[in-house]
Design a protein around this motif. Structure first.
Motif, PDB file in Angstrom:
ATOM      1  N   VAL A 108       0.821  -1.215   0.000  1.00  0.00           N
ATOM      2  CA  VAL A 108       0.000   0.000   0.000  1.00  0.00           C
ATOM      3  C   VAL A 108       0.854   1.264   0.000  1.00  0.00           C
ATOM      4  CG1 VAL A 108      -1.734   1.329   1.268  1.00  0.00           C
ATOM      5  CG2 VAL A 108      -1.894  -1.167   1.204  1.00  0.00           C
ATOM      6  N   LEU A 109       1.771   1.362   0.947  1.00  0.00           N
ATOM      7  CA  LEU A 109       2.472   2.615   1.219  1.00  0.00           C
ATOM      8  C   LEU A 109       3.282   3.119   0.023  1.00  0.00           C
ATOM      9  CD1 LEU A 109       3.340   4.870   3.055  1.00  0.00           C
ATOM     10  CD2 LEU A 109       4.938   3.321   4.187  1.00  0.00           C
ATOM     11  N   VAL A 110       4.172   2.286  -0.506  1.00  0.00           N
ATOM     12  CA  VAL A 110       5.032   2.732  -1.607  1.00  0.00           C
ATOM     13  C   VAL A 110       4.213   3.052  -2.860  1.00  0.00           C
ATOM     14  CG1 VAL A 110       6.891   2.031  -3.170  1.00  0.00           C
ATOM     15  CG2 VAL A 110       7.109   1.615  -0.713  1.00  0.00           C
ATOM     16  N   PRO A 111       3.266   2.202  -3.274  1.00  0.00           N
ATOM     17  CA  PRO A 111       2.452   2.581  -4.447  1.00  0.00           C
ATOM     18  C   PRO A 111       1.697   3.896  -4.275  1.00  0.00           C
ATOM     19  CG  PRO A 111       2.198   0.245  -3.978  1.00  0.00           C
ATOM     20  CD  PRO A 111       2.957   0.834  -2.826  1.00  0.00           C
ATOM     21  N   LYS A 112       1.161   4.152  -3.069  1.00  0.00           N
ATOM     22  CA  LYS A 112       0.455   5.416  -2.841  1.00  0.00           C
ATOM     23  C   LYS A 112       1.395   6.607  -2.998  1.00  0.00           C
ATOM     24  CE  LYS A 112      -3.422   4.160   0.189  1.00  0.00           C
ATOM     25  NZ  LYS A 112      -4.450   4.851  -0.629  1.00  0.00           N
ATOM     26  N   ALA A 113       2.596   6.489  -2.450  1.00  0.00           N
ATOM     27  CA  ALA A 113       3.547   7.592  -2.543  1.00  0.00           C
ATOM     28  C   ALA A 113       3.967   7.835  -3.994  1.00  0.00           C
ATOM     29  CB  ALA A 113       4.774   7.303  -1.679  1.00  0.00           C
ATOM     30  N   ILE A 114       4.241   6.768  -4.734  1.00  0.00           N
ATOM     31  CA  ILE A 114       4.662   6.922  -6.128  1.00  0.00           C
ATOM     32  C   ILE A 114       3.526   7.487  -6.970  1.00  0.00           C
ATOM     33  CG2 ILE A 114       5.342   5.634  -8.189  1.00  0.00           C
ATOM     34  CD1 ILE A 114       7.041   3.864  -6.399  1.00  0.00           C
ATOM     35  N   SER A 115       2.302   7.058  -6.698  1.00  0.00           N
ATOM     36  CA  SER A 115       1.149   7.592  -7.425  1.00  0.00           C
ATOM     37  C   SER A 115       1.017   9.094  -7.200  1.00  0.00           C
ATOM     38  CB  SER A 115      -0.127   6.881  -6.977  1.00  0.00           C
ATOM     39  OG  SER A 115      -1.263   7.418  -7.630  1.00  0.00           O
ATOM     40  N   ALA A 116       1.198   9.533  -5.945  1.00  0.00           N
ATOM     41  CA  ALA A 116       1.113  10.959  -5.648  1.00  0.00           C
ATOM     42  C   ALA A 116       2.223  11.734  -6.350  1.00  0.00           C
ATOM     43  CB  ALA A 116       1.181  11.179  -4.141  1.00  0.00           C
ATOM     44  N   LEU A 117       3.422  11.171  -6.398  1.00  0.00           N
ATOM     45  CA  LEU A 117       4.530  11.847  -7.072  1.00  0.00           C
ATOM     46  C   LEU A 117       4.282  11.957  -8.571  1.00  0.00           C
ATOM     47  CD1 LEU A 117       7.604  10.279  -5.237  1.00  0.00           C
ATOM     48  CD2 LEU A 117       6.890  12.671  -5.166  1.00  0.00           C
ATOM     49  N   ARG A 118       3.694  10.946  -9.162  1.00  0.00           N
ATOM     50  CA  ARG A 118       3.403  10.990 -10.603  1.00  0.00           C
ATOM     51  C   ARG A 118       2.405  12.103 -10.925  1.00  0.00           C
ATOM     52  NH1 ARG A 118       4.819   6.664 -13.786  1.00  0.00           N
ATOM     53  NH2 ARG A 118       2.952   6.893 -15.070  1.00  0.00           N
ATOM     54  N   ARG A 119       1.501  12.380  -9.981  1.00  0.00           N
ATOM     55  CA  ARG A 119       0.543  13.469 -10.186  1.00  0.00           C
ATOM     56  C   ARG A 119       1.179  14.830  -9.948  1.00  0.00           C
ATOM     57  NH1 ARG A 119      -2.598  10.192  -6.875  1.00  0.00           N
ATOM     58  NH2 ARG A 119      -2.351  11.703  -5.158  1.00  0.00           N
ATOM     59  N   ASN A 120       1.924  14.947  -8.851  1.00  0.00           N
ATOM     60  CA  ASN A 120       2.410  16.255  -8.411  1.00  0.00           C
ATOM     61  C   ASN A 120       3.789  16.626  -8.952  1.00  0.00           C
ATOM     62  OD1 ASN A 120       0.056  16.468  -6.829  1.00  0.00           O
ATOM     63  ND2 ASN A 120       1.037  15.388  -5.127  1.00  0.00           N
ATOM     64  N   HIS A 121       4.607  15.624  -9.243  1.00  0.00           N
ATOM     65  CA  HIS A 121       5.969  15.868  -9.746  1.00  0.00           C
ATOM     66  C   HIS A 121       6.257  14.873 -10.871  1.00  0.00           C
ATOM     67  CE1 HIS A 121       6.630  18.420  -6.242  1.00  0.00           C
ATOM     68  NE2 HIS A 121       6.173  17.444  -5.486  1.00  0.00           N
ATOM     69  N   PRO A 122       5.595  15.009 -12.010  1.00  0.00           N
ATOM     70  CA  PRO A 122       5.705  14.001 -13.067  1.00  0.00           C
ATOM     71  C   PRO A 122       7.110  13.824 -13.631  1.00  0.00           C
ATOM     72  CG  PRO A 122       4.533  15.961 -13.835  1.00  0.00           C
ATOM     73  CD  PRO A 122       4.664  16.101 -12.357  1.00  0.00           C
ATOM     74  N   ALA A 123       7.975  14.819 -13.496  1.00  0.00           N
ATOM     75  CA  ALA A 123       9.339  14.699 -14.019  1.00  0.00           C
ATOM     76  C   ALA A 123      10.243  13.885 -13.101  1.00  0.00           C
ATOM     77  CB  ALA A 123       9.946  16.080 -14.239  1.00  0.00           C
ATOM     78  N   LEU A 124       9.809  13.639 -11.868  1.00  0.00           N
ATOM     79  CA  LEU A 124      10.632  12.903 -10.907  1.00  0.00           C
ATOM     80  C   LEU A 124      10.545  11.399 -11.179  1.00  0.00           C
ATOM     81  CD1 LEU A 124      12.370  12.713  -8.368  1.00  0.00           C
ATOM     82  CD2 LEU A 124      10.282  12.820  -7.000  1.00  0.00           C
ATOM     83  N   ALA A 299       1.553   9.447   2.582  1.00  0.00           N
ATOM     84  CA  ALA A 299       0.982   8.111   2.352  1.00  0.00           C
ATOM     85  C   ALA A 299       0.918   7.321   3.651  1.00  0.00           C
ATOM     86  CB  ALA A 299       1.790   7.365   1.306  1.00  0.00           C
ATOM     87  N   ALA A 300       1.955   7.431   4.502  1.00  0.00           N
ATOM     88  CA  ALA A 300       1.977   6.709   5.764  1.00  0.00           C
ATOM     89  C   ALA A 300       0.873   7.215   6.696  1.00  0.00           C
ATOM     90  CB  ALA A 300       3.335   6.861   6.439  1.00  0.00           C
ATOM     91  N   ALA A 301       0.633   8.531   6.705  1.00  0.00           N
ATOM     92  CA  ALA A 301      -0.404   9.087   7.565  1.00  0.00           C
ATOM     93  C   ALA A 301      -1.794   8.604   7.142  1.00  0.00           C
ATOM     94  CB  ALA A 301      -0.344  10.606   7.532  1.00  0.00           C
ATOM     95  N   VAL A 302      -1.994   8.478   5.835  1.00  0.00           N
ATOM     96  CA  VAL A 302      -3.300   8.036   5.326  1.00  0.00           C
ATOM     97  C   VAL A 302      -3.483   6.537   5.522  1.00  0.00           C
ATOM     98  CG1 VAL A 302      -4.700   7.775   3.252  1.00  0.00           C
ATOM     99  CG2 VAL A 302      -3.454   9.907   3.663  1.00  0.00           C
ATOM    100  N   ALA A 303      -2.411   5.768   5.215  1.00  0.00           N
ATOM    101  CA  ALA A 303      -2.516   4.316   5.287  1.00  0.00           C
ATOM    102  C   ALA A 303      -2.486   3.801   6.716  1.00  0.00           C
ATOM    103  CB  ALA A 303      -1.379   3.676   4.476  1.00  0.00           C
ATOM    104  N   GLY A 304      -1.903   4.591   7.636  1.00  0.00           N
ATOM    105  CA  GLY A 304      -1.775   4.113   9.021  1.00  0.00           C
ATOM    106  C   GLY A 304      -0.581   3.229   9.168  1.00  0.00           C
TER     107      GLY A 304
END
Length: 304
Positions: A108-124, A299-304
């Motif tokens: 859960v945690l790593v995919p959520k973080a990467i998904s957020a980065l793809r939206r907010n920082h697509p060049a990263l 992501a950690a705060a949301v996933a718990g």
């Protein structure tokens, strides 16, 4: 002490041994024979005029001199890789971060973080790998990853005893939960009483030096009945869904639980806390690394 004749091959071999922890694992990763690895290590130790590795039954450990050489080797090899990319006309990798993560973080945690980065920082660009805590710690020391996402249990000791000490940031601290089949007698309420854990059938990870019987609730005053062993968290949860037993899980896995599984807290008895921490070597934090840390924290705060 003369390093002018140390080859790049020797530096790469030394970094691989430091990261893999054994000559055999390094040889396999590089496609070399173990004797070839030994010769390269011997050559760099001759140049250093000091032992760089302590040979132990369970593997190797860097000496203080070895830690110094490893830091230099990592910088030199990374710079050469950057130079090779520039000569080949490839774009610079200023927007790339390498992440290591403990096994259950990949659900859960790593995919959520990467998904957020793809939206907010697509060049990263983020590349990642799963690994045990010792493997991830070695990779950090070897410069093969920039960040390591680690799970930590009380008494929350440092990741290792080497120098320099890692910079650690706590992403979240939560109590362990239990995954139980939806039709199990323990699944009827909103929490499980610690006393009800006696006599249960457990699904656990294989016992090892770093995680003994992960999956069994710590502190039980009986010899647990291990019905099934599995390293993979998804396999454990599907075994729970099949009614094969119960297992401990971090709260962050609740979102990955298949149908037929309830994730519940345990009341009474010792509370088993777990921390998720991000570890890195000390020094300035590049913007891409800071962006990944922020995404992991959210992501950690949301996933718990």
């Amino acid at each position: 002490m003369d390093f002018t004749d140390v080859s790049l091959v020797a530096l790469r071999v030394f970094r691989e041994v430091a990261e893999r922890g054994t000559f055999t694992a390094a040889a396999t990763a590089l496609g070399y024979t173990q004797s070839a690895v030994s010769r390269q290590i011997a050559s760099i130790e001759r140049a250093a005029q000091a032992p760089l590795l302590e040979r132990r039954r369970e593997g190797v450990r860097l000496t203080p001199a070895g830690q110094v050489v490893l830091r230099t080797a990592a910088r030199v090899l990374d710079q050469l890789d950057t130079t090779a990319r520039e000569l080949a006309g490839l774009p610079a990798e200023a927007g790339k971060v390498r992440l290591g993560w403990f096994p259950s973080a990949g659900a859960v945690l790593v995919p959520k973080a990467i998904s957020a980065l793809r939206r907010n920082h697509p060049a990263l660009e983020v590349t990642s790998r799963e690994g045990s805590t010792p493997a991830l710690v070695r990779a950090l020391r070897a410069g093969s990853v920039d960040l390591a996402l680690l799970a930590s249990a009380p008494p929350f000791r440092p990741a290792d005893a080497e120098s320099p000490a890692f910079q650690l940031q706590v992403m979240v601290e939560r109590a362990l939960c239990l995954a139980v089949p939806a039709g199990h007698p323990l699944a009827g309420g909103e929490a499980i009483d610690f006393a009800e854990l006696r006599g249960q059938r457990w699904i656990a990870g294989p016992a090892s030096g770093e995680d003994k019987l992960m999956g069994v609730w710590p502190g039980l005053d009986e010899r647990p009945e291990i019905a099934h062993t599995a390293r993979d968290w998804l396999a454990k949860l599907h075994l729970v869904a099949a009614g094969a037993g119960i297992t401990t899980v971090p709260p962050s896995l609740a979102g990955a639980a298949p149908a037929g599984v309830r994730i519940l807290p345990v009341h009474g008895g010792p509370q088993e806390l777990r921390r998720i921490v991000v570890a890195r070597l000390p020094g300035p934090v590049a913007t891409p690394v800071a962006q990944l840390i922020d995404a992991l924290r959210t992501a950690a705060a949301v996933a718990g």
